[in-house]
Each structure stands twice: as structure tokens, then as C-alpha cells.
Design a protein around this motif. Structure first.
Motif, mmCIF file in Angstrom:
data_model
loop_
_atom_site.group_PDB
_atom_site.id
_atom_site.type_symbol
_atom_site.label_atom_id
_atom_site.label_comp_id
_atom_site.label_asym_id
_atom_site.label_seq_id
_atom_site.Cartn_x
_atom_site.Cartn_y
_atom_site.Cartn_z
ATOM 1 N N ILE A 171 41.491 44.524 46.812
ATOM 2 C CA ILE A 171 41.491 43.121 47.237
ATOM 3 C C ILE A 171 40.840 42.248 46.171
ATOM 4 C CG2 ILE A 171 40.469 41.522 48.916
ATOM 5 C CD1 ILE A 171 40.913 43.700 51.047
ATOM 6 N N ALA A 172 39.774 42.752 45.564
ATOM 7 C CA ALA A 172 39.078 41.991 44.518
ATOM 8 C C ALA A 172 39.966 41.788 43.296
ATOM 9 C CB ALA A 172 37.789 42.709 44.116
ATOM 10 N N ALA A 231 32.788 42.245 32.992
ATOM 11 C CA ALA A 231 32.700 40.802 33.209
ATOM 12 C C ALA A 231 32.039 40.530 34.554
ATOM 13 C CB ALA A 231 34.090 40.177 33.169
ATOM 14 N N PRO A 232 31.291 39.443 34.672
ATOM 15 C CA PRO A 232 30.721 39.097 35.974
ATOM 16 C C PRO A 232 31.833 38.758 36.968
ATOM 17 C CG PRO A 232 30.485 37.268 34.441
ATOM 18 C CD PRO A 232 30.999 38.421 33.644
ATOM 19 N N ALA A 258 42.544 39.701 31.073
ATOM 20 C CA ALA A 258 41.728 38.551 31.474
ATOM 21 C C ALA A 258 41.849 37.386 30.505
ATOM 22 C CB ALA A 258 40.258 38.957 31.586
ATOM 23 N N HIS A 259 42.536 37.594 29.384
ATOM 24 C CA HIS A 259 42.565 36.601 28.318
ATOM 25 C C HIS A 259 43.959 36.064 27.995
ATOM 26 C CE1 HIS A 259 38.452 37.931 27.368
ATOM 27 N NE2 HIS A 259 38.922 39.155 27.538
ATOM 28 N N ARG A 260 44.999 36.878 28.220
ATOM 29 C CA ARG A 260 46.354 36.494 27.843
ATOM 30 C C ARG A 260 47.320 36.843 28.964
ATOM 31 N NH1 ARG A 260 43.535 34.862 24.425
ATOM 32 N NH2 ARG A 260 43.689 35.037 22.148
ATOM 33 N N TYR A 267 36.945 40.212 35.999
ATOM 34 C CA TYR A 267 36.104 39.405 36.884
ATOM 35 C C TYR A 267 36.161 39.906 38.323
ATOM 36 C CZ TYR A 267 36.465 36.399 32.796
ATOM 37 O OH TYR A 267 36.457 35.931 31.513
ATOM 38 N N ALA A 268 36.443 41.216 38.497
ATOM 39 C CA ALA A 268 36.461 41.829 39.824
ATOM 40 C C ALA A 268 35.715 43.160 39.769
ATOM 41 C CB ALA A 268 37.899 42.042 40.287
#
Length: 451
Positions: A323-324, A72-73, A238-240, A260-261
Motif C-alpha cells: 500500500i505504501a 529515502a524518508p 524516484a527521479h525519472r 519514499y515508502a
């Protein structure tokens, strides 16, 4: 730290006209129909949302990223947090300097953010790894006894268990998934009842079809027969919303780059006992509490190893990656999983409706009774190699999808696609225009073949 947008990201001024000119007949009608449907805006701001890519016969077009399941971006907030941490970045844990202390606090705070995000137990370990694959290999290193898996797993949750454990014993038992989730639960129950097993290792959501498995029920099956459960949540977190306590999860693994990281880190969250008695995953500084070199009558070194996460985090950790991940966990919590679920449900319905209207396209499914999917759709275009479809979508319409066997070769074979398929996947940065562009491009491709 909210990232909700009020308007969709816009394509370049030449985007729509160029796409119409290059995907073949029938596009204009499809585009007009799509325009009458409700537009769905991106739910969050992602890095690279306005990136333009070359097109086959015209100016560059805005990239339609439909490959979120691979990587994912980065969320813009995550990139900002990482950038802001660079000025104070230093080595962690053993430095007295101010920046070392600041970085150590951030690193350990990231561990606690992940613990809360996963709704883990207070005494669970949170070990930072290189990703889901690394986390499962660490879990395999620490597990003693038989491990039961399904044949639908990503290779990351299959191959580590196939290797002999430290005693040299092979311990994997593969159960073939049935046509329905209900029958699959029965098959797993029978396998676990037939002979003791230490662990049931299962995916939370298929990386090929997006179908979500009932993790709470799977955990109950495992625990009834004295086994623990490890959940590969790479395609779910990332979805649930996940709760290790409520779902009864003993070990949870996932990657930052699907959350997203994308900064090269992952996590293993779970019970400390197995991890604390396992030999360190890597030998080196940070994992060792005390080291003495042997005398003339001795060889090697006398080492006292740490317990807790440090035992398996030898070397300099990926501080910025940790950290991300923490920043992504906080951003997703701010957006809210109710909003995320609604956004993806609308896009999924739009994509499914579009694919169902194409006679030459077949959607992939594992279970006849599955009712929940994350933003993933695997499909096949009759008579065309998956790579040819993916290349066409890229060169003609500026769309990025995945093609191949998705590191799930046994599953693709049993689904009747041993040579692979095509996969579209999406998330917070996806809008309805991206989905419509994919359907339009596939419409043009299939019509061009019959013209």
C-alpha cells in the motif's frame, strides 16, 4: 494528492550560528555567498524534515539528510495512507470478513497502481517482494540460461547471478564497463553476439555516481541478440519517469524504501512466462492452489501451484508495504517528474559547483560521456578516510551522508578507491540550505587541515 510546498523548511534558530562556529574558518564568507544565490525549497513534505540531532559543541541542529540513495524518508502522504489503513488492516485473499475484503482490494489495487506507474504491459506480473535484492533473487530463480551483467553493478544485481542456477550451472558473464557509455554499448553488443544469453541485467542509474544509463538502447541491444533485459531501477524510479513498454524493458525491479515508502517492500514487474513455469520462490500457503498428502505408497505432497503473482508470494504478504509503494507512486505522479527533474537538476548543479571549488575533493565518475545524473554525488577528500569525513559531517554539522564501498566493491576498485568514498544523495525533501551546509562543512574541514 499533491505535496508541493511553497516555502523551504526552516532550520532551528540556532542552526546557522552554531554551524558557523564549528566547521572552521571561511564559513561566513561561503554562507554569505550562498545567501545571494536563489534559495531552493523542498519539493515535498517528508517525515522527519524538522528532526534535530546532537552537535559537537552546541545545541542540536536540524538534520540535513543527504543519504536518500540508501533509504529515502517517507513522504508525508505515504505515512498518512499507511496510518489510515491500519484501522481496517486484516489478512488478505481468503477471508470472507468485511475488513479482509477491504484489505484484499487495497492490496490488489496497489498491484495495479504499480503496473500503471511502471507503464507495464497489461499481462505483466507484478510480484511484491521484500525489496530490490529479493526481487532480483526471484528473477534469478526464474531465469534459465546465461546472464550478462556489467562490472559496475550493485551487489544486488551481481551476486544473485553468480550463484549456480537450479541445474547447477554457472551462467553469469561479466562485461567490464568502458570509459564511455558508447564504448560500453559496443562491448555489450559484442558479448551478446559472441554467444547466446537469456538475459541482460543492468542498473538504470549508478548508486555510486548517479549516472543514468540509456535503458532503451540497452534493451534494443539485448533484443537484437535474442536476450531479455532486467533493469535494476532502485536508484531511478524516484527521479525519472519509466515506461516498460516504451523503453522495451522485460523485467523491472525496485524498492519502496528508495521511493519514499520505507515500509519494507519491493516489486518485480515483468513477463509472466518465465515466472509461471519457475518453481515457487517460497513454498507455502498462498502459493499453493491444491495440496494432497501422499498415500502409504507415496511420499511427500502432491501440490498444484498457482500461476501469476501468487505463485511467488507465499505466506502473509507485506500488505502495508505494498500500500505504501502504491501511495508513493501516486504521490510522485501528482508532483510530476518534470518538476522533480528540475528540482534535482538545480540542486545537482549547486552541489557540483561547490565540490568543484574544493581543491582536495574529487568527484567520482564512471563514464566520460554521461550527461544525465540523478541526485547522487560520490566523492573523495584527499588524505582523509571516508568514514572520518562522514563522522565529521555528522558530529560537527548535523549532516547525514554515506561512506564506504556502497555494495559496489568492483566499481570502487576500478575507480581507484578500493577503500571506499563518500556519497551525498538527495531528493524531494532537500533544499538549497542542505547543499550549502555540506559545502560549508567540507570547506571548513579542508581549510582546517592546511591551517
Amino acid at each position: 494528492m499533491t505535496a508541493v510546498l511553497s516555502a523551504p523548511l526552516q532550520a532551528s534558530g540556532t542552526d546557522a550560528g552554531h554551524i558557523e562556529s564549528c566547521v572552521g574558518p571561511g564559513l561566513a564568507t561561503s554562507t554569505e555567498s550562498a545567501a545571494r544565490r536563489r534559495r531552493i525549497a523542498p519539493l515535498a513534505r517528508v517525515v522527519g524534515a524538522d528532526e534535530c540531532v546532537p552537535s559537537a559543541a552546541g545545541p542540536p541542529v536540524r538534520y540535513a539528510n543527504l543519504d536518500y540513495a540508501a533509504s529515502a524518508p517517507a513522504l508525508a502522504e505515504v505515512a498518512d495512507v499507511v496510518q489510515g489503513s491500519l484501522a481496517q488492516y486484516a489478512s488478505v485473499h481468503r477471508g470472507a470478513g468485511h475488513l479482509s475484503q477491504v484489505t484484499t482490494r487495497r492490496y490488489e489495487a496497489a498491484r495495479e497502481v504499480v503496473r500503471r506507474f511502471a507503464r507495464a504491459r497489461v499481462d505483466d506480473n507484478v510480484v511484491f517482494t521484500r525489496g530490490t535484492t529479493d526481487a532480483i533473487n526471484l528473477a534469478a530463480h526464474a531465469t534459465r540460461g546465461d546472464v550478462v551483467v556489467l562490472d559496475i553493478e550493485h551487489h544486488a544485481n551481481l551476486l544473485p547471478w553468480c550463484a549456480p542456477d537450479q541445474s547447477g550451472s554457472s551462467r553469469v558473464r561479466v562485461v567490464q564497463a568502458c570509459d564511455t557509455i558508447e564504448d560500453t554499448l559496443v562491448a555489450l553488443e559484442a558479448e551478446l553476439a559472441s554467444s547466446p544469453a537469456a538475459l541482460l541485467a543492468v542498473t538504470a542509474a549508478s548508486n555510486v555516481t548517479g549516472e543514468v544509463l540509456p535503458i532503451g538502447r540497452l534493451a534494443a541491444v539485448a533484443h537484437r541478440h535474442g536476450a531479455r533485459i532486467l533493469v535494476d531501477a532502485a536508484q531511478l524510479v524516484a527521479h525519472r519517469r519509466i515506461s516498460m513498454v516504451s523503453h522495451g524493458i522485460d523485467y523491472l525491479v525496485f524498492s519502496g524504501h528508495k521511493l519514499y515508502a520505507p515500509f519494507g517492500a519491493g516489486v518485480l514487474v515483468g513477463r509472466a512466462d518465465w515466472l509461471d513455469v519457475a518453481t515457487p520462490y517460497l513454498a507455502g500457503g498462498g502459493a499453493s492452489a491444491q495440496v494432497a498428502i501422499g498415500t502409504d505408497d507415496e511420499s511427500g505432497a502432491d501440490v498444484a501451484w498457482h500461476t501469476g503473482p501468487a505463485r511467488h508470494e507465499a505466506g502473509s504478504p507485506n500488505v502495508l508495504g505494498a500500500i505504501a509503494i502504491a501511495a508513493a507512486c501516486e504521490a510522485l505522479a501528482d508532483i510530476g517528474f518534470e518538476s522533480i527533474g528540475l528540482h534535482e537538476a538545480e540542486l545537482t548543479a549547486r552541489l557540483d559547483d561547490g565540490l568543484a571549488g574544493l581543491a582536495d575533493v574529487t568527484a567520482l565518475r564512471v563514464f566520460a560521456d554521461s550527461t544525465d545524473r540523478v541526485g547522487i554525488a560520490g566523492f573523495d577528500v584527499d588524505g582523509l578516510a571516508p568514514r572520518a569525513v562522514a563522522e565529521h559531517l555528522s558530529s560537527v554539522a548535523g549532516i547525514g551522508v554515506r561512506d564506504g564501498k556502497f555494495c559496489a566493491h568492483p566499481l570502487l576498485k576500478r575507480l581507484g578507491h578500493p577503500e571506499g568514498a563518500v556519497r551525498a544523495s538527495f531528493g524531494l525533501g532537500t533544499c538549497s540550505d542542505d547543499i550549502d551546509r555540506l559545502i560549508d562543512a567540507l570547506t571548513g574541514l579542508t581549510r582546517a587541515r592546511t591551517a
